[in-house]
Design a protein around this motif. Structure first.
Motif, PDB file in Angstrom:
ATOM      1  N   TRP A 113     -51.757 -24.875 -51.426  1.00 55.27           N
ATOM      2  CA  TRP A 113     -52.809 -23.861 -51.296  1.00 55.27           C
ATOM      3  C   TRP A 113     -53.357 -23.863 -49.865  1.00 55.27           C
TER       4      TRP A 113
ATOM      5  N   ALA B  48     -50.841 -22.503 -47.408  1.00 58.03           N
ATOM      6  CA  ALA B  48     -50.746 -21.043 -47.497  1.00 58.03           C
ATOM      7  C   ALA B  48     -51.983 -20.373 -46.920  1.00 58.03           C
ATOM      8  N   GLU B  49     -53.156 -20.906 -47.241  1.00 59.92           N
ATOM      9  CA  GLU B  49     -54.405 -20.344 -46.729  1.00 59.92           C
ATOM     10  C   GLU B  49     -54.457 -20.419 -45.207  1.00 59.92           C
TER      11      GLU B  49
ATOM     12  N   ARG C 156     -51.729 -18.074 -43.669  1.00 57.22           N
ATOM     13  CA  ARG C 156     -52.055 -16.652 -43.819  1.00 57.22           C
ATOM     14  C   ARG C 156     -53.086 -16.211 -42.788  1.00 57.22           C
TER      15      ARG C 156
ATOM     16  N   TYR D 265     -44.660 -17.175 -50.065  1.00 57.42           N
ATOM     17  CA  TYR D 265     -45.067 -15.918 -50.696  1.00 57.42           C
ATOM     18  C   TYR D 265     -46.297 -15.318 -50.037  1.00 57.42           C
ATOM     19  N   TRP D 266     -47.199 -16.148 -49.537  1.00 60.40           N
ATOM     20  CA  TRP D 266     -48.343 -15.585 -48.821  1.00 60.40           C
ATOM     21  C   TRP D 266     -47.923 -15.063 -47.458  1.00 60.40           C
TER      22      TRP D 266
ATOM     23  N   GLN E 141     -46.517 -11.619 -48.192  1.00 61.98           N
ATOM     24  CA  GLN E 141     -47.586 -10.639 -48.338  1.00 61.98           C
ATOM     25  C   GLN E 141     -48.222 -10.311 -46.985  1.00 61.98           C
ATOM     26  N   SER E 142     -48.456 -11.326 -46.168  1.00 62.77           N
ATOM     27  CA  SER E 142     -49.087 -11.098 -44.869  1.00 62.77           C
ATOM     28  C   SER E 142     -48.224 -10.243 -43.951  1.00 62.77           C
TER      29      SER E 142
ATOM     30  N   SER F  73     -56.318  -6.928 -44.762  1.00 58.99           N
ATOM     31  CA  SER F  73     -56.748  -8.290 -44.449  1.00 58.99           C
ATOM     32  C   SER F  73     -58.244  -8.340 -44.206  1.00 58.99           C
TER      33      SER F  73
ATOM     34  N   ASN G 122     -55.002  -8.607 -52.261  1.00 50.57           N
ATOM     35  CA  ASN G 122     -55.070  -9.752 -51.372  1.00 50.57           C
ATOM     36  C   ASN G 122     -56.362 -10.489 -51.696  1.00 50.57           C
TER      37      ASN G 122
ATOM     38  N   TYR H  44     -59.070 -13.695 -51.408  1.00 52.06           N
ATOM     39  CA  TYR H  44     -59.592 -14.739 -50.526  1.00 52.06           C
ATOM     40  C   TYR H  44     -60.578 -15.584 -51.329  1.00 52.06           C
TER      41      TYR H  44
ATOM     42  N   HIS I 144     -53.019 -18.609 -59.034  1.00 50.29           N
ATOM     43  CA  HIS I 144     -51.754 -18.892 -58.347  1.00 50.29           C
ATOM     44  C   HIS I 144     -50.587 -19.001 -59.340  1.00 50.29           C
TER      45      HIS I 144
END
Length: 845
Positions: free
Chosen positions: A554, A557-558, A561, A606-607, A610-611, A618, A708, A710, A769
């Motif tokens: 996580w 990915a955070e 991203r 996967y993030w 998407q990004s 965003s 998306n 957050y 997730h």
């Protein structure tokens, strides 16, 4: 020599795989244990310190009196002595320059010949901690220990070997270049060398369009051993990078004809495109051109760094190349940087990138070494470097995907100052590129400066590297959110591998959450990438390995991203991002990779997908935690694709029960390939039951699933700890149809199996997730959506694709794949060890 007896050797003669390497052959013969398991690789280091002999008997074709025979070794690793029928053909050092021997007189009149290749022990080259200035080989440096690999030095025949029968005259080097002029006419420019041309030699070139129809046929006479063609194509089908258009390829057939007899022929595939480079918007006058332009359209680079696919790279099969390039395209990448500490990759990879629209940033085999990073000036090294560079230039220049050359990785003449064209080594390479591939850009190194690493100082960053860790909350967000670099050619965030992969190379005692400070085994599989303390500070104590892995992924990915979105919000002042790294060459417990050794995509994959999506929204924020009652202000951006749009974005603030605490709608009109701020989100941070709140950006419109999410917290410590205590998800899974098989694109023989699933959250809390997992472990898997969250009552359709898993090293023969078993997909949520299969049934991992 002294008594006439043949030495029996350390091992018996054992079957060898070619292309391949000694380690895999030794494993199959039962002479070493799996070096990827636990600490086993340390017991295999003796292999690199021995001499090894390959021997085989080859059938000899009949040779006409005017024909010649060449024995060609495309890749010997590293220093070899070659004999045929006991006659020494020569000695060869270097991985990338083919060893070519005229064996005409040795084999003429024979039916069989005995070929022997003796490999000397591997050279003692520099690993990551060493001195670049003392580098003396062209051997892949990561083999000697890097932050994502161990010390396991490959030995063997790592690329193809063939016996080539040549007529009196034959085709030599080919140079192929395509372009598009201002009138829209496409051009294919071709130069060919002829070896020993005859008095009546001519070259015939036939061009077929992507549908297979002939569009040109030209003949040129020669008298100096060279021939040139310029072929115009009206209304050409243009080649574009992934995400900007299609990748039609033209077939170019080249035939050498002497006295009406075809003596030799080649077949190449190319795309027609114009490739240019320009400075970025607002770029300083002395900056290098970091904006890539294809067919007049600026391309925002969405890339990843590619390491070798395996520590023992000679054993990488075609299917593994197929799948990694498929994953690159699937994640919306348009560039792969082939890193200078690894390989000049096998030709097949470049062919795949031509087909998939993945631009190539190719580095020569040079890399930083920690103690010093100064490019080597040693005369023997420069000779090897020249041979490697010329070989690579003459072959790779014919690939339409190749976009830029680089002198190497992180070469620095002084600390934090990348080397420039003024360096003797790099000016030498620049001249070689100008001679053999003058149409492409040569960058001195990556990063190319004028400072090496990302910094908070303004006005000094052009192309930079770093960092490779989550920089903490809130420092990560202020650093990357306010950076002003022009290009970001290497950076990353680390995260633990998924439990499914960990179980394949860690024995049972090591399958628990642990810091690498406390585990030699975990340290051996990714020492630099210990996230245990980071993740515990954000999530509290972990009760299971699944919780640790999920939490670590996580944050990876955070963190990643945010960097990608922050860079992209400055398009084309910033012209692109190249993530470190796409893959890894051996199984790490933790690493900066998007896809692990076993081809399992991580949450960051996967993030990233998407990004990098063409139509994306965003949020620009500066921290992960806020106090209740605090005003949160964050700008909302739209990243528009190839078509202009007039749409609206719904922005909601929700708690983990799905209650909406704030709602805003932003309408926008966006031009194609643009980035625009569409508004600012302002709200008072709510009090929630568990301290978590989610800001969701969602495109409004019927059938739109684009969201998306957050994730924020009002807690001061262990801000994401409540995510581990959310009540277990109640998912309902419905399958749509059966598995459908289809061939991989572009004529590849592999079959891809696809199936559709509908996932619904029947619970009272958010299902965090959600991601699919393939349970038979006989397939690689990718999905069009994964690691997404569903609030109570929400559903999502997910399409899953699977390809037969093959070519992984050190698997026992009894583990071969059964062709009767179809993929078996289940779904998992954050922190859970339960898999949910069709109709909501649950099974234990």
């Amino acid at each position: 020599m002294e008594i006439g007896n043949e030495l029996m050797g350390v091992t018996e003669w054992i079957p060898a795989t070619v292309p391949g390497g000694v380690h895999q052959d030794l494993f199959r013969a039962g002479l070493i244990n799996d070096p990827y398991q636990d600490l086993n690789s340390m017991q295999c280091e003796w292999v690199e310190n021995r001499w090894w002999v390959y021997r085989t008997r080859i059938a000899i074709p009949f040779l006409n009196p005017e024909e010649r025979a060449e024995l060609v070794f495309k890749g010997l690793d590293y220093e070899a002595i070659i004999t045929l029928n006991g006659i020494k053909l020569g000695e060869h050092a270097g991985m990338y320059e083919p060893a070519v021997y005229d064996v005409t007189e040795v084999i003429r009149g024979r039916e069989f010949a005995e070929l022997q290749v003796i490999f000397k022990q591997a050279p003692d080259e520099m690993g990551q901690i060493g001195k670049t200035s003392e580098t003396f080989t062209q051997k892949s440096r990561f083999n000697y220990k890097w932050d994502f690999s161990t010390r396991l030095v490959n030995v063997g025949i790592w690329d193809d070997v063939w016996l080539r029968i040549l007529p009196t005259s034959s085709l030599g080097d080919i140079a192929l270049h395509t372009d598009v002029d201002e009138a829209g006419t496409g051009w294919i420019r071709l130069a060919a060398e002829i070896r020993q041309p005859g008095s009546r030699s001519e070259v015939l070139v036939t061009l077929l369009n992507p549908e297979g129809h002939s569009v040109a046929c030209l003949v040129e006479q020669m008298d100096d051993g060279r021939v040139h063609f310029e072929i115009p194509i009206t209304s050409p089908q243009l080649w574009y990078p992934n995400g900007y258009g299609d990748q039609p390829l033209y077939e170019v057939n080249i035939r050498l004809v002497c006295d009406d007899t075809v003596m030799d022929e080649r077949k190449l595939y190319t795309g027609i495109r114009r490739l240019e480079y320009s400075q970025n918007e607002g770029s300083p006058a002395d900056a290098l051109p970091y904006t890539f332009i294809v067919n007049g359209r600026r391309i925002y680079i969405q890339g990843a760094n590619l390491t070798p696919l395996d520590h023992l790279y000679g054993n990488v099969c075609a299917e593994r190349y197929d799948w990694i390039v498929h994953l690159a395209k699937h994640s919306n990448l348009n560039m792969l940087r082939i890193w200078g500490g690894g390989l000049i990759e096998k030709t097949y990879l470049y062919e795949l990138c031509d087909r998939y629209g993945i631009l190539i940033w190719q580095e020569f085999i040079q890399s930083s070494s920690g103690i010093d990073n100064v490019p080597s000036q040693r005369p023997e090294f420069l000779k090897l470097l020249e041979r490697t560079a010329v070989t690579a230039l003459k072959d790779r220049r014919n690939h339409v995907s190749l976009a830029v050359w680089s002198g190497g990785n992180e070469l620095m003449s002084e600390p934090n100052r990348p080397s420039t064209y003024a360096d003797t080594n790099l000016s030498f390479l620049k001249a070689l590129v100008a001679k053999h591939d003058p149409h492409r850009l040569f960058l001195p190194t990556s990063a190319s400066g004028p400072v090496q690493y990302i910094t908070r100082e303004k006005g000094v960053s052009h192309d930079v590297h770093g960092h490779w860790k989550f920089e903490g909350n809130p420092d990560h967000y202020s650093l990357y959110g306010e950076a002003d670099h022009l290009f970001h050619s290497e950076f990353g965030v680390d995260g633990v591998s998924c439990v499914k992969s960990l179980r394949k190379f860690l024995s049972e005692p090591h399958l628990k959450p642990v810091s690498m400070k406390d585990s030699l085994v975990w340290r051996h599989h990714g020492e630099w990438w210990d996230t245990y303390d980071r993740d515990k500070a954000l999530f509290g104590q972990f009760e299971s390995l699944s919780q640790f892995s999920d939490a670590s992924q996580w944050i990876q990915a955070e963190g990643l991203r945010f960097i990608l979105e922050a860079n992209r919000r400055r398009q084309f002042r910033n012209s692109g991002s190249i993530i470190w790294q796409m893959n890894e060459p051996w199984p790490n417990a933790s690493c900066t990779n998007l896809v692990d050794y076993y081809m399992e995509p991580k949450m960051a994959y996967y993030w990233t997908r998407q990004s990098f999506s063409r139509n994306h929204f965003s949020l620009d924020y500066r921290k992960l935690h806020y106090t209740v009652g605090e005003k949160l202000e964050a700008d909302v951006y739209v990243h528009q694709g190839l078509q202009p749009a007039y749409r609206s974005i719904l922005v909601e603030v929700l708690d983990t029960k799905g209650n909406v605490h704030d709602r805003n709608t932003f309408r926008y009109e966006a031009e194609e390939c643009s980035v625009a701020k569409v508004g600012q989100l302002r709200f008072i941070v709510p009090q929630t039951d568990d301290g978590l709140f989610i800001v969701r950006l969602r495109e409004q419109g019927e059938g739109s699933a684009q969201t998306n999410d957050y994730f924020f917290s009002t807690l001061e410590q262990a801000i994401y700890e409540p995510a581990l205590r959310i009540e277990p998800a109640s998912l309902h899974i419905e399958t749509v149809g059966d598995w459908v098989g289809a061939s991989m694109p572009y004529g590849m023989k592999s079959t891809v199996w696809t199936r559709t699933f509908t996932i619904t959250n029947h619970g009272q809390s958010v299902a965090l997730h959600i991601r699919p997992e393939e349970r038979t472990d006989q397939y690689w898997m990718a999905a069009d959506a994964s690691f997404f969250s569903l609030f109570p009552g929400e559903s999502r359709v997910v399409n899953v694709s699977c390809l037969t898993r093959t070519g992984e090293l050190f698997k026992h023969l009894q583990e071969s794949v059964s062709t009767d078993i179809r993929p078996d997909i289940a779904f998992r949520t954050f922190g859970s060890e339960q898999l949910v299969i069709s109709n909501g049934a649950k099974v234990k991992t």
